[in-house]
Design a protein around this motif. Sequence first.
Motif, mmCIF file in Angstrom:
data_model
loop_
_atom_site.group_PDB
_atom_site.id
_atom_site.type_symbol
_atom_site.label_atom_id
_atom_site.label_comp_id
_atom_site.label_asym_id
_atom_site.label_seq_id
_atom_site.Cartn_x
_atom_site.Cartn_y
_atom_site.Cartn_z
ATOM 1 N N TYR A 98 -37.846 60.794 -8.744
ATOM 2 C CA TYR A 98 -39.236 60.862 -9.187
ATOM 3 C C TYR A 98 -39.700 59.555 -9.824
ATOM 4 O O TYR A 98 -40.872 59.409 -10.155
ATOM 5 N N ARG A 99 -38.782 58.609 -9.977
ATOM 6 C CA ARG A 99 -39.129 57.330 -10.591
ATOM 7 C C ARG A 99 -39.274 56.225 -9.550
ATOM 8 O O ARG A 99 -39.395 55.056 -9.911
ATOM 9 N N ILE A 100 -39.248 56.587 -8.276
ATOM 10 C CA ILE A 100 -39.380 55.591 -7.229
ATOM 11 C C ILE A 100 -40.562 55.944 -6.329
ATOM 12 O O ILE A 100 -41.088 57.055 -6.389
ATOM 13 N N LEU A 101 -40.949 54.993 -5.488
ATOM 14 C CA LEU A 101 -42.018 55.224 -4.528
ATOM 15 C C LEU A 101 -41.455 55.903 -3.279
ATOM 16 O O LEU A 101 -40.275 55.740 -2.963
ATOM 17 N N PRO A 102 -42.279 56.647 -2.557
ATOM 18 C CA PRO A 102 -41.774 57.334 -1.357
ATOM 19 C C PRO A 102 -41.097 56.395 -0.372
ATOM 20 O O PRO A 102 -40.070 56.736 0.214
ATOM 21 N N GLN A 103 -41.643 55.197 -0.186
ATOM 22 C CA GLN A 103 -41.062 54.270 0.772
ATOM 23 C C GLN A 103 -39.719 53.702 0.297
ATOM 24 O O GLN A 103 -39.014 53.045 1.077
ATOM 25 N N GLU A 104 -39.393 53.934 -0.983
ATOM 26 C CA GLU A 104 -38.122 53.426 -1.505
ATOM 27 C C GLU A 104 -36.994 54.452 -1.392
ATOM 28 O O GLU A 104 -35.840 54.140 -1.706
ATOM 29 N N LEU A 105 -37.309 55.637 -0.916
ATOM 30 C CA LEU A 105 -36.297 56.684 -0.859
ATOM 31 C C LEU A 105 -35.122 56.342 0.049
ATOM 32 O O LEU A 105 -33.964 56.642 -0.310
ATOM 33 N N PRO A 106 -35.324 55.713 1.217
ATOM 34 C CA PRO A 106 -34.151 55.362 2.028
ATOM 35 C C PRO A 106 -33.182 54.434 1.298
ATOM 36 O O PRO A 106 -31.961 54.585 1.416
ATOM 37 N N LEU A 107 -33.713 53.458 0.559
ATOM 38 C CA LEU A 107 -32.853 52.575 -0.222
ATOM 39 C C LEU A 107 -32.149 53.356 -1.325
ATOM 40 O O LEU A 107 -30.951 53.156 -1.589
ATOM 41 N N PHE A 108 -32.873 54.240 -1.972
ATOM 42 C CA PHE A 108 -32.298 55.125 -2.995
ATOM 43 C C PHE A 108 -31.133 55.910 -2.401
ATOM 44 O O PHE A 108 -30.057 56.005 -2.989
ATOM 45 N N ARG A 109 -31.366 56.465 -1.201
ATOM 46 C CA ARG A 109 -30.338 57.246 -0.528
ATOM 47 C C ARG A 109 -29.085 56.422 -0.265
ATOM 48 O O ARG A 109 -27.953 56.857 -0.529
ATOM 49 N N ASP A 110 -29.254 55.205 0.232
ATOM 50 C CA ASP A 110 -28.090 54.429 0.640
ATOM 51 C C ASP A 110 -27.324 53.854 -0.545
ATOM 52 O O ASP A 110 -26.098 53.694 -0.468
ATOM 53 N N LEU A 111 -28.012 53.564 -1.634
ATOM 54 C CA LEU A 111 -27.291 53.218 -2.860
ATOM 55 C C LEU A 111 -26.501 54.416 -3.372
ATOM 56 O O LEU A 111 -25.365 54.273 -3.834
#
Length: 311
Positions: free
Chosen positions: A213-226
Amino acid sequence: MSNPIQYLTTAAEVQHAADILRTAPRIAIDLEFDDMRHRYGRNLALIQIFDGQTPYLIDPLPLTNPAHDLEPLFAILRDPAVEKVFHSCKSDILLLDEVYGVHVRHITDTSVQYTLLAEADNNISLGRLIQAELGIEVDKGEQKSNWLKRPLTEAQMQYAANDVLYLFELADRLRDKLAALGRTHWAEEENAALEDVRYSRDERPYLRMAGKYRILPQELPLFRDLYLLRDQVARQLDRPPYMVFANERLPELVRDLPRNLNAWKAARGLHPELKRPPYLDQLAALSAEDFVPTPSRLCLPSSVAFLSAGG
């Protein structure tokens, strides 16, 4: 008064106890396990069983082959002729299913019984229930112990035994109360439904992280891979993921991604293993520009194909 605690650490001792327990009409049972607190994954640390006479503490850690050596006990858990009395059993039966493929039959859950009385708290702890129903105060000081550490202390062993010593008395008392209210069939239905509880793997566990909830929708793939890389390192080290880097660091790294090797080396709060090859190179290969806003997809971007290739 029960017999002294029997602490079992060998396959032969487990087999001998199972030979006794399989003749009992019911057993009280509880598990102690570690869920990503001290090691990677969900690890069974202790099985407590009481047959009305003897409390058994069965230690899986010294066993050569726990899945094989515990099978005589698992056969009893599967046997519908033997009633198994738990308190709040869902976590226990999910672990048995996930780790050992054991599906427990003929369950009585004192938490379910108490909830159906609709008297008060629907999520009462065993200690509070023992005190409320039996007037006995048990020491719960070892609740957050490291159950994977050996040797167990005397306090841990007594705590573990207490988790099963009072379950028969509780179940009988609550059963009588439910009968007086005409709710016996409710409890029977709810307890029977527990037999169908099965573990299912979460294919997108990163979506359960509050940090999303602290990231932008377009940042979710990067969030996932980290998240996936952290999990990979945690598995290799046999440590919980939070020991690789804290949950709150995940969205912080996504929002302010280090741009090169030196920046990753200087990043705070990362396990030293992440700052050495091959993981350092894998981190440096991450680039926010390589990700497109497709949060629902599960395939990895080309820039992080190392994850699927095993690093």
